[in-house]
Write an enzyme that holds these catalytic residues in place. Structure first.
Site, PDB file in Angstrom:
ATOM      1  N   LYS A  42       0.843  -1.199   0.000  1.00 16.67           N
ATOM      2  CA  LYS A  42       0.000   0.000   0.000  1.00 16.67           C
ATOM      3  C   LYS A  42       0.881   1.251   0.000  1.00 16.67           C
ATOM      4  O   LYS A  42       2.085   1.187   0.261  1.00 16.67           O
ATOM      5  CB  LYS A  42      -0.916   0.001   1.229  1.00 16.67           C
ATOM      6  CG  LYS A  42      -0.179   0.041   2.558  1.00 16.67           C
ATOM      7  CD  LYS A  42      -1.133  -0.030   3.728  1.00 16.67           C
ATOM      8  CE  LYS A  42      -0.368  -0.002   5.056  1.00 16.67           C
ATOM      9  NZ  LYS A  42      -1.272  -0.040   6.224  1.00 16.67           N
ATOM     10  N   ARG A  75      -9.751  -0.023  15.272  1.00 20.09           N
ATOM     11  CA  ARG A  75      -9.683   0.777  14.052  1.00 20.09           C
ATOM     12  C   ARG A  75     -10.747   0.287  13.061  1.00 20.09           C
ATOM     13  O   ARG A  75     -11.704   0.974  12.788  1.00 20.09           O
ATOM     14  CB  ARG A  75      -8.268   0.694  13.468  1.00 20.09           C
ATOM     15  CG  ARG A  75      -7.952   1.742  12.429  1.00 20.09           C
ATOM     16  CD  ARG A  75      -6.484   1.761  12.082  1.00 20.09           C
ATOM     17  NE  ARG A  75      -6.006   0.502  11.513  1.00 20.09           N
ATOM     18  CZ  ARG A  75      -4.747   0.298  11.100  1.00 20.09           C
ATOM     19  NH1 ARG A  75      -3.840   1.269  11.237  1.00 20.09           N
ATOM     20  NH2 ARG A  75      -4.378  -0.859  10.588  1.00 20.09           N
ATOM     21  N   TYR A  97      11.854  31.898   4.154  1.00 18.60           N
ATOM     22  CA  TYR A  97      10.597  32.547   4.528  1.00 18.60           C
ATOM     23  C   TYR A  97      10.565  32.911   6.008  1.00 18.60           C
ATOM     24  O   TYR A  97      11.046  32.169   6.861  1.00 18.60           O
ATOM     25  CB  TYR A  97       9.418  31.620   4.217  1.00 18.60           C
ATOM     26  CG  TYR A  97       9.120  31.483   2.746  1.00 18.60           C
ATOM     27  CD1 TYR A  97       8.832  32.598   1.958  1.00 18.60           C
ATOM     28  CD2 TYR A  97       9.100  30.228   2.138  1.00 18.60           C
ATOM     29  CE1 TYR A  97       8.539  32.472   0.608  1.00 18.60           C
ATOM     30  CE2 TYR A  97       8.807  30.087   0.785  1.00 18.60           C
ATOM     31  CZ  TYR A  97       8.531  31.216   0.029  1.00 18.60           C
ATOM     32  OH  TYR A  97       8.247  31.088  -1.304  1.00 18.60           O
ATOM     33  N   MET A 152       8.411  24.942  -0.256  1.00 19.25           N
ATOM     34  CA  MET A 152       7.672  23.927  -1.005  1.00 19.25           C
ATOM     35  C   MET A 152       8.604  23.077  -1.872  1.00 19.25           C
ATOM     36  O   MET A 152       8.458  21.856  -1.946  1.00 19.25           O
ATOM     37  CB  MET A 152       6.607  24.579  -1.885  1.00 19.25           C
ATOM     38  CG  MET A 152       5.766  23.569  -2.657  1.00 19.25           C
ATOM     39  SD  MET A 152       4.518  24.319  -3.710  1.00 19.25           S
ATOM     40  CE  MET A 152       3.406  24.993  -2.474  1.00 19.25           C
TER      41      MET A 152
END
Length: 370
Positions: free
Chosen positions: A38, A136, A264, A314
């Site tokens: 997965k 779960r 930033y 980013m």
């Protein structure tokens, strides 16, 4: 190995084979091996890895969602595939691609039975999950009579396996809890099998379960993180080889004077007369989250640690290379299991290797080493 000229994730199939064979060596000869692929095979390359493991004669695959199984089928994977988190919207895709759904509650059970009957299916293979403590997904022990009545009332489905999930198999301080889970599952499996009139496959162990609880291997085990080189402890991981290495290059070098800032929000401000920084072409859009910024995370250049400074951007991160002799275009290692493991980098930011490796963006180029 190819010369690194951009951000790449190298995937070493020899390491994957080593891990598969090591984990399989812990099993009895007749115990089946299910490979969990997965989340793009834990951030690697699900299609390439599944095809390779199929060649190694793995018995089963598991994916989280149906679309992951569809992608494997389209890549030529013919091995049985269990869909761990079945959603009704995906029933058609499951049937069309011969995927095997996990039915984990009354709603999904009844909806799939109705769907299979409408499609004139005969003994379509399904899997039933029981909740033994993870809380779960899964039926409860007191649902057995209800389940059996539903399955016996239709010819459209047949139960291929019963399974559960260990909640803390890597933590030996929780051994009593884990043993209670195992014993609960044994009782569930015995009662269900007697009532249904045949014996489905039983499976419960994840990677840590395989290594720590051999009495719970049952008919099959499900290995995910261990295949990719992580054993949830230093002792276990020492026997495994990380399958992926994340590498990049230095795009630009800057010389920063005292008082100047980087990135930033001016999150890093130089407090020394001379600071040298390197800008690297990867950022939080590639899976290196903001949690690694401001000195928590680091990369390795020519064998030396270069801390990440300022906020992660980013598409870029900046690192401190003041004490490192390097130049633009030089190789940078984010993690590779030899110099810096994904576990070590993740721990530096207070997270786990799972989150780091599965978060590597699909825009990062994959390079398969065979």
């Amino acid at each position: 190995m190819p010369e690194v000229q951009e951000t790449i994730l190298e995937i070493d199939l020899n390491a994957l084979k080593h891990n598969f064979e090591y984990l399989k060596s812990k099993l009895k000869p007749k115990t089946l091996f299910l490979a969990v692929v997965k989340a793009f095979a834990y951030g690697n390359d699900a299609q390439e890895i599944a095809k390779y493991l199929q060649d190694l004669e793995v018995d089963y695959f598991a994916v989280a969602y149906a679309n992951e199984g569809v992608a494997l089928r389209q890549a030529g994977v013919t091995t049985p595939i269990l869909v761990l988190h079945t959603l009704a919207v995906n029933f058609d895709a499951i049937l069309e691609n011969n995927l095997e759904p996990n039915l984990y509650n009354a709603k999904i059970l009844n909806e799939f039975i109705a769907f299979a009957e409408e499609k004139n299916q005969n003994e379509y293979l399904v899997h039933i999950k029981f909740n033994t403590g993870l809380n779960r997904l899964g039926f409860w022990e007191n649902d057995i009579d209800y389940l059996v009545s539903k399955v016996k009332a239709t010819k459209a489905i047949k139960v291929k396996s019963l399974f559960s999930h260990l909640a803390a198999s890597e933590d030996l301080n929780e051994k009593e809890f884990t043993l209670n889970q195992i014993n609960s599952f044994k009782t569930i499996a015995e009662n269900f099998s007697k009532a249904i009139g045949y014996q489905p496959l039983l499976h419960m162990c994840n990677t840590s379960g395989v290594l720590n609880y051999p009495e719970a291997h049952f008919d099959m085990v499900r290995c995910g993180i261990g295949l990719y080189g992580f054993g949830n402890s230093e002792i276990q991981s020492a026997n495994l080889k990380p399958s992926a290495s994340l590498k990049t290059v230095i795009s630009q070098i800057h010389h920063i004077e005292k008082g100047e800032s980087v990135g930033y929000n001016r999150a890093y401000k130089s407090d020394r007369l001379f600071t040298k920084t390197a800008t690297l072409p990867l950022g939080h859009a590639d899976g290196i989250g903001r949690i690694y910024g401001n000195g928590k995370g680091f990369v390795t250049i020519h064998g030396k640690k270069a801390p990440i400074i300022g906020n992660v951007c980013m598409d870029m991160i900046m690192v401190n290379i003041t004490d490192i002799d390097c130049k633009e275009g030089d190789e940078v290692i984010i993690f590779d299991g030899k110099i810096t493991s994904a576990e070590t980098l993740a721990e530096s930011a207070g997270t786990i290797s799972y989150e780091l490796i599965t978060g590597i963006s699909q825009r990062v180029k994959r390079v398969i080493l065979k």
